[in-house]
Design an enzyme around this catalytic site. Structure first.
Site, PDB file in Angstrom:
ATOM      1  N   ARG A  94      -9.616  -3.920 -15.058  1.00  0.00           N
ATOM      2  CA  ARG A  94      -8.507  -4.791 -14.648  1.00  0.00           C
ATOM      3  C   ARG A  94      -8.966  -6.238 -14.821  1.00  0.00           C
ATOM      4  NH1 ARG A  94      -5.103  -1.249 -11.865  1.00  0.00           N
ATOM      5  NH2 ARG A  94      -6.140   0.308 -10.583  1.00  0.00           N
TER       6      ARG A  94
ATOM      7  N   HIS B  71     -14.959  -3.570  -1.141  1.00  0.00           N
ATOM      8  CA  HIS B  71     -14.852  -2.876  -2.429  1.00  0.00           C
ATOM      9  C   HIS B  71     -16.198  -2.451  -3.009  1.00  0.00           C
ATOM     10  CE1 HIS B  71     -13.614  -2.653  -6.824  1.00  0.00           C
ATOM     11  NE2 HIS B  71     -12.669  -1.947  -6.240  1.00  0.00           N
TER      12      HIS B  71
ATOM     13  N   ASN C 278       0.833  -1.209   0.000  1.00  0.00           N
ATOM     14  CA  ASN C 278       0.000   0.000   0.000  1.00  0.00           C
ATOM     15  C   ASN C 278       0.864   1.253   0.000  1.00  0.00           C
ATOM     16  OD1 ASN C 278      -2.396  -1.408   0.067  1.00  0.00           O
ATOM     17  ND2 ASN C 278      -2.808  -1.063   2.230  1.00  0.00           N
TER      18      ASN C 278
ATOM     19  N   ARG D 226     -14.198   2.427   3.545  1.00  0.00           N
ATOM     20  CA  ARG D 226     -13.030   1.588   3.822  1.00  0.00           C
ATOM     21  C   ARG D 226     -11.744   2.394   3.974  1.00  0.00           C
ATOM     22  NH1 ARG D 226     -11.424  -0.982  -1.059  1.00  0.00           N
ATOM     23  NH2 ARG D 226      -9.633   0.392  -1.134  1.00  0.00           N
TER      24      ARG D 226
ATOM     25  N   TYR E 230     -11.934  -9.596  -3.087  1.00  0.00           N
ATOM     26  CA  TYR E 230     -12.631  -8.318  -2.901  1.00  0.00           C
ATOM     27  C   TYR E 230     -14.118  -8.568  -2.677  1.00  0.00           C
ATOM     28  CZ  TYR E 230      -8.585  -5.929  -5.108  1.00  0.00           C
ATOM     29  OH  TYR E 230      -7.344  -5.435  -5.433  1.00  0.00           O
TER      30      TYR E 230
ATOM     31  N   ARG F 249      -4.247   2.302 -13.643  1.00  0.00           N
ATOM     32  CA  ARG F 249      -2.904   2.467 -13.084  1.00  0.00           C
ATOM     33  C   ARG F 249      -2.253   1.147 -12.665  1.00  0.00           C
ATOM     34  NH1 ARG F 249      -3.517   6.732  -9.494  1.00  0.00           N
ATOM     35  NH2 ARG F 249      -2.778   8.217 -11.033  1.00  0.00           N
TER      36      ARG F 249
ATOM     37  N   HIS G 147     -14.363   3.507 -15.863  1.00  0.00           N
ATOM     38  CA  HIS G 147     -14.238   2.703 -14.661  1.00  0.00           C
ATOM     39  C   HIS G 147     -15.502   1.872 -14.419  1.00  0.00           C
ATOM     40  CE1 HIS G 147     -13.813   2.365 -10.110  1.00  0.00           C
ATOM     41  NE2 HIS G 147     -12.663   1.900 -10.537  1.00  0.00           N
TER      42      HIS G 147
END
Length: 718
Positions: free
Chosen positions: A382, A599, A50, A571, A475, A412, A442
């Protein structure tokens, strides 16, 4: 609605400092002695990965602002220089706590289990030294490339995030009659395992050593004829934020490929060194990397703790790990029915990772093979390394179906991966879209167009998470399948907007960013405030990853001041403050950090009793609401609404993994003395398994209780 009274800097928390609080919550899991030991190892590793990403992107961005003399303060009133100073202070404290946890608590506990992690080669026994030296000769030495720096050889390129060993080596200058010091460096090869098993002193034990220790022990063999004065590991972090001018780029794919190469040359923004590093060696690194003291981290232990995930994978220690959970089958698909028939019978709800991700993969696979399917359209942000969804899309194109895929090249750290997929899909005959200029796409949506007896029917999958079968096991995300024609029309409009320039005049059901979403959320928040002012019960409940949009926060403050009860599950980043008199006394914020990464995004508005629930891909952040193509969708099926209310209810009663935001900005776990523990994630696992085992049972009867209480949730009595 006048929000000016709720926009004062003192009412907001700096975004970056709030993120550091999140990583501290992750670290608190590593400190929790109630957790199985190896799970604590995992959380230490996550804290490190992280922090790496935080530096490469967020800190890098702030440094760019300082270089550009950008002085504008953020919502909390801090300019970039002030933010960097505070970040440096808090990050050093975080790293100190991280290694204190490792050295004082986790490593001694590992020793007791029979696992010995050797991070100092001097501690090896004679037998182990022999083994390590032979391993070096056979496996490591042939791979290494030692590099020295002198008048004919400039300082070498040190790659981002790689682990290296710096050394000072000396040789006698016969002409001058004195020792000459030379800097040399060698990269610890990432192609070899970082954690290596070696023979143990005690039978039945497991002993592991780090690769850099093996190299350091044998480093003199790399510089024959020289005396090795000192050798210490170091690691750098570079600015990895890509600067892409999309308006000028003729080909976005080519431009991103160029920019990815530049990541290796980015400005050095963080240097990690061994705590006992020789000052002369450190001075050379500081000069060559042009790095300031506040960006140097002196580490009392192994550098780069992401390697602890390798230790976590050591065999024979299952007793010290949480049992692996296998996602339960989705009850609606536990039959021999065709997947399209199941969806025609009613909307289907998915809750990952508690329920299997297989139906999503099967949806695309079956569409690829079904002769009646005419077209498949999907957004990919992703995907996994060996994605079954990509394979199914390619197969569909080869089967002659119209396949349109939006591959987000700007996701990213997945840019290279996504470029590979984009090229492969194009080769298979898919129509690949790279998104809209200036915006990331997204949203998570799949549209299947099928010819049926009654005419053309559209099947839609909408979700809060990516089409990634690997992360779907880690997730927590929600999704639905529907063939409601209103959703189908909207889905078609979304893909037409992405592939062309058509902007629909209206949407039936979907709320789409960047144009329509923020205003819609603001109106729904204001509507609750209007109800409260009339004395009508009003609630807002929202679950997301991050909350930092100033307009949304100001509106929540306004609603709170009107008497709306607001319950937030955030979160990560939360720039909102609780308990500010007259501003946020009616706002309760909690963060759940557990075995799975929270998530999903769920938004609930009481709406005077005509409850509205939405799910989607967007957080309440400026980037999601203003600079991305996002989708939020209403949940209309009453049974699915019931499910979502149950999910929110359970998470607000979690007293094991929930951290509660306090008025002083800190997060604290609840004192649950005398209360039965309730871990919402484990409860969802249990429920999903039970439902799958007996899916013919009637749906859970919940009664009519209001699922969100007027005060912060009480724990269940013992």
């Amino acid at each position: 609605m006048d929000l000016s009274n709720f926009e004062k800097p003192e009412y907001f928390v700096n975004r970056e400092l709030s993120w550091l609080k999140f990583d501290d919550r992750v670290l608190s899991e590593a400190r929790d002695k109630n957790l199985p030991l190896f799970e604590r190892l995992k959380f230490l590793s996550i804290t490190s990965s992280n922090l790496d990403e935080f530096y490469m992107v967020r800190v890098a961005s702030l440094k760019d602002q300082v270089h550009a003399s950008y002085q504008k303060p953020d919502i909390a009133g801090m300019n970039p220089k002030e933010q960097l100073k505070k970040i440096s202070e808090q990050t050093h404290e975080l790293v100190h706590n991280q290694y204190h946890t490792l050295n004082r608590s986790v490593l001694p506990a590992l020793e007791k289990t029979g696992l010995h992690l050797i991070s100092e080669h001097e501690k090896l026994s004679e037998k182990q030294k022999e083994y390590v030296d032979r391993y070096f000769e056979d496996n490591v030495y042939p791979v290494l490339t030692p590099m020295a720096m002198d008048s004919s050889r400039p300082f070498p390129l040190i790659r981002n995030k790689t682990l290296n060993i710096g050394a000072l080596i000396s040789k006698k200058d016969k002409k001058k009659g004195k020792e000459i010091l030379v800097f040399a460096t060698v990269q610890v090869p990432s192609v070899l395992p970082r954690v290596i098993s070696i023979p143990s002193e005690k039978e039945g034990d497991t002993t592991e050593i780090l690769l850099e220790e093996i190299i350091e022990r044998n480093i003199d063999k790399l510089f024959l004829g020289y005396n090795v004065v000192c050798a210490h590991p170091y690691r750098i972090m570079r600015n990895a934020d890509l600067a892409i001018d999309e308006d000028e780029a003729e080909d976005l794919l080519v431009e991103i490929q160029k920019q990815l190469k530049k990541r290796q040359w980015g400005e050095v923004i963080r240097l990690e060194v061994e705590e006992k590093i020789d000052k002369r060696l450190l001075d050379i690194l500081k000069t060559e990397f042009d790095i300031k003291d506040e960006d140097i981290f002196y580490i009392s232990g192994p550098l780069d703790l992401t390697m602890l995930m390798k230790v976590y994978g050591s065999e024979g220690f299952d007793a010290y790990k949480t049992s692996k959970y296998t996602p339960a089958p989705v009850p609606a698909f536990q039959n021999d029915k065709d997947i399209f028939r199941v969806i025609r019978e009613g909307d289907v709800f998915l809750h990952h990772p508690y329920m299997s991700f297989d139906p999503v993969v099967n949806f695309v696979r079956q569409a690829a093979k079904d002769p009646d399917v005419l077209a498949i359209k999907q957004t990919l942000y992703r995907v996994s390394g060996n994605s079954p969804i990509i394979a199914a899309l390619a197969q569909a194109a080869e089967n002659g179906k119209q396949v349109s895929v939006l591959v987000e090249l700007k996701a990213r750290f997945d840019e290279e991966n996504n470029i590979v997929w984009a090229k492969m899909l194009e080769k298979a005959g898919c129509h690949v879209i790279y998104g809209l200029v200036g915006l990331k796409t997204h949203s998570k949506i799949t549209l299947v167009v099928r010819r049926e007896e009654t005419g053309i029917r559209r099947y839609v999958h909408l979700a809060t998470g990516n089409y990634n079968d690997s992360t779907a096991k880690l997730y927590t995300d929600c999704g639905i399948f529907t063939c409601d024609e209103r959703f189908g029309e909207d889905a078609t409009a979304v893909f037409n907007m992405l592939s062309g320039y058509s902007e629909p005049k209206r949407w039936n059901k979907l709320i789409v960013a960047p144009i329509w979403m923020k205003d819609r959320f603001l109106k729904m928040i204001t509507r609750e405030a209007d109800y409260a002012k009339k004395g009508i019960p009003s609630y807002i409940v929202a679950k997301m990853n991050s909350l930092c949009d100033p307009k949304i926060i100001s509106s929540l403050y306004y609603a709170s001041s009107c008497g709306v009860k607001i319950y937030l599950l955030v979160r990560g980043i939360c720039c909102l403050k609780v308990g500010v008199p007259g501003v946020s006394e009616n706002i309760h914020v909690r963060s759940i950090v557990g075995n799975f990464l929270e998530h999903s995004r769920i938004f609930y508005f009481y709406n005077g009793g005509s409850e509205e629930i939405y799910m989607g891909s967007a957080d309440w952040m400026p980037r999601n609401l203003d600079r991305r193509v996002e989708i939020v969708f209403p949940v209309e099926d009453e049974q699915i609404k019931k499910e979502l209310k149950h999910i929110l209810d359970l998470e607000f009663r979690d007293n094991v993994k929930a951290h509660i935001l306090q008025p002083d900005g800190n997060y604290e776990k609840q004192d649950r003395r005398g209360k039965a523990p309730l871990n919402s994630q484990m409860e969802f696992c249990r429920e999903a398994t039970e439902k799958a085992e007996d899916h013919h049972k009637k749906e859970r009867k919940e009664g009519s209780r209001v699922f969100i209480p007027a005060e912060p949730a009480e724990d269940i009595e013992e």
